[in-house]
Design a protein around this motif. Sequence first.
Motif, PDB file in Angstrom:
ATOM      1  N   LEU A 245      33.674  46.150  34.761  1.00 48.23           N
ATOM      2  CA  LEU A 245      33.520  46.591  33.378  1.00 48.23           C
ATOM      3  C   LEU A 245      34.699  46.138  32.522  1.00 48.23           C
ATOM      4  O   LEU A 245      34.520  45.715  31.373  1.00 48.23           O
ATOM      5  N   VAL A 246      35.903  46.186  33.066  1.00 39.12           N
ATOM      6  CA  VAL A 246      37.087  45.746  32.322  1.00 39.12           C
ATOM      7  C   VAL A 246      37.006  44.256  32.012  1.00 39.12           C
ATOM      8  O   VAL A 246      37.256  43.825  30.874  1.00 39.12           O
ATOM      9  N   CYS A 247      36.654  43.457  33.002  1.00 37.40           N
ATOM     10  CA  CYS A 247      36.534  42.010  32.778  1.00 37.40           C
ATOM     11  C   CYS A 247      35.457  41.712  31.737  1.00 37.40           C
ATOM     12  O   CYS A 247      35.677  40.911  30.815  1.00 37.40           O
ATOM     13  N   ALA A 248      34.295  42.354  31.874  1.00 36.86           N
ATOM     14  CA  ALA A 248      33.205  42.103  30.936  1.00 36.86           C
ATOM     15  C   ALA A 248      33.573  42.542  29.528  1.00 36.86           C
ATOM     16  O   ALA A 248      33.248  41.856  28.545  1.00 36.86           O
ATOM     17  N   THR A 249      34.261  43.678  29.410  1.00 32.09           N
ATOM     18  CA  THR A 249      34.655  44.180  28.086  1.00 32.09           C
ATOM     19  C   THR A 249      35.661  43.256  27.429  1.00 32.09           C
ATOM     20  O   THR A 249      35.588  42.983  26.216  1.00 32.09           O
ATOM     21  N   LEU A 250      36.613  42.761  28.205  1.00 27.28           N
ATOM     22  CA  LEU A 250      37.640  41.873  27.662  1.00 27.28           C
ATOM     23  C   LEU A 250      37.012  40.624  27.054  1.00 27.28           C
ATOM     24  O   LEU A 250      37.294  40.267  25.892  1.00 27.28           O
ATOM     25  N   PHE A 251      36.149  39.945  27.804  1.00 25.12           N
ATOM     26  CA  PHE A 251      35.578  38.692  27.307  1.00 25.12           C
ATOM     27  C   PHE A 251      34.528  38.955  26.232  1.00 25.12           C
ATOM     28  O   PHE A 251      34.366  38.134  25.326  1.00 25.12           O
ATOM     29  N   TRP A 252      33.815  40.077  26.323  1.00 19.61           N
ATOM     30  CA  TRP A 252      32.867  40.418  25.258  1.00 19.61           C
ATOM     31  C   TRP A 252      33.595  40.685  23.957  1.00 19.61           C
ATOM     32  O   TRP A 252      33.135  40.294  22.879  1.00 19.61           O
ATOM     33  N   THR A 253      34.759  41.314  24.027  1.00 19.92           N
ATOM     34  CA  THR A 253      35.553  41.578  22.826  1.00 19.92           C
ATOM     35  C   THR A 253      36.047  40.283  22.195  1.00 19.92           C
ATOM     36  O   THR A 253      36.056  40.127  20.966  1.00 19.92           O
ATOM     37  N   LEU A 254      36.423  39.332  23.048  1.00 17.64           N
ATOM     38  CA  LEU A 254      36.935  38.055  22.536  1.00 17.64           C
ATOM     39  C   LEU A 254      35.832  37.226  21.894  1.00 17.64           C
ATOM     40  O   LEU A 254      36.055  36.558  20.884  1.00 17.64           O
ATOM     41  N   ASP A 255      34.616  37.239  22.484  1.00 18.67           N
ATOM     42  CA  ASP A 255      33.518  36.440  21.933  1.00 18.67           C
ATOM     43  C   ASP A 255      32.187  37.101  22.288  1.00 18.67           C
ATOM     44  O   ASP A 255      31.569  36.787  23.303  1.00 18.67           O
ATOM     45  N   PRO A 256      31.711  38.011  21.446  1.00 21.85           N
ATOM     46  CA  PRO A 256      30.464  38.739  21.752  1.00 21.85           C
ATOM     47  C   PRO A 256      29.207  37.894  21.668  1.00 21.85           C
ATOM     48  O   PRO A 256      28.132  38.369  22.035  1.00 21.85           O
ATOM     49  N   GLN A 257      29.307  36.654  21.185  1.00 15.80           N
ATOM     50  CA  GLN A 257      28.128  35.800  21.091  1.00 15.80           C
ATOM     51  C   GLN A 257      27.922  34.929  22.324  1.00 15.80           C
ATOM     52  O   GLN A 257      26.863  34.315  22.476  1.00 15.80           O
ATOM     53  N   THR A 258      28.916  34.847  23.182  1.00 16.14           N
ATOM     54  CA  THR A 258      28.762  34.035  24.394  1.00 16.14           C
ATOM     55  C   THR A 258      28.998  34.836  25.665  1.00 16.14           C
ATOM     56  O   THR A 258      28.854  34.290  26.764  1.00 16.14           O
TER      57      THR A 258
END
Length: 346
Positions: A245-258
């Motif tokens: 969840l932490v990894c997914a949240t980090l990258f989703w925060t950086l670029d929620p479109q990809t």
Amino acid sequence: MKTFIASSPHVARVNRVDRIMLQVLLALIPGVLAMTWYFGWGLLINMGLAIVFALLAESAVLLARGRSPLPAIGDLSAVVTAVLFAISVPPILPWWLTLLGILFAIVLVKQLYGGMGYNPFNPAMAAYVFLLVSYPVAMTNWLTPSMLAEHHLSFMESLRIILDGSLPQGLTWDAITSATPLDEMRGKLDQNLTLDQIRQSPLWGNFGGRGWEWIAAWFLLGGLYLLWRRIITWHIPVSMLASLLVCATLFWTLDPQTHPFPAFHLFSGAAILGAFFIATDPVTASTTQRGQIIFGATIGVLVYVIRTWGGYPDAVAFAVLLMNIAAPMIDHYTQPRVFGHGGKGI
């Protein structure tokens, strides 16, 4: 007045292997029923075949070694392996691939190393990876969830497909199969589509894969049952899901479109099943509390890395097997300090 005092040891009755395995099987029931609801009778047919093949393979190996197969069959470990394998593979997997996978799991991964308690790898996941690498087309041929399927296969139709590969008249494979949500997500992202465009797919549910999110929720209920019964501890499942969840949240925060919404990773594949039922295998997982946290957290990171940049969308099996190799080393460096050692003298 005389008082009867029982002989030592004065401890509660311990859990036997068969009791633990029975509790695991009970905890799997909600998720299995949910998968059957969405994907049809094929799951139960393959599960029955896998159980029969597993028991026969276990018996044959033990008889060849000059040992009675009854204790090994009675501990239900082969049944648990068969059920976990059947859950992991497509519901219409041909019977001979189920047989091949079970032989690999029981004969090579389990019994070749000495049987229950000696296998370094999770047998069900090893068999899954073996088939996925060897027969990728058959292993990715998933049925369309029932709410999206134009034709819902009956029991006899499912049985005929599994036994001889014959489709019902007028149907093609494209009409009854589809990509999994993780496959769909990976493929569309490789085509440079955005998340808003990918969300138009009927495979997408509220936040995870349509149908898959409910299946994961029922496996979560079973996992909580195992925690309540103290069959497993919280260390591996919580650390694994938290790190994912932490990894997914980090990258989703950086670029929620990809990068998908974090809950998508938890409720679209085998993350919940893997966290509570696979990674917690007492034989192949880390045994110390600190080690279990490291073990689970690393699996979560590997799942995200392989899903995002690797070649396989659902990476739970690969992540678990990689960490099975590392479990002895983790245990070696996370042993608790023995009382009375390592402190300063008075």
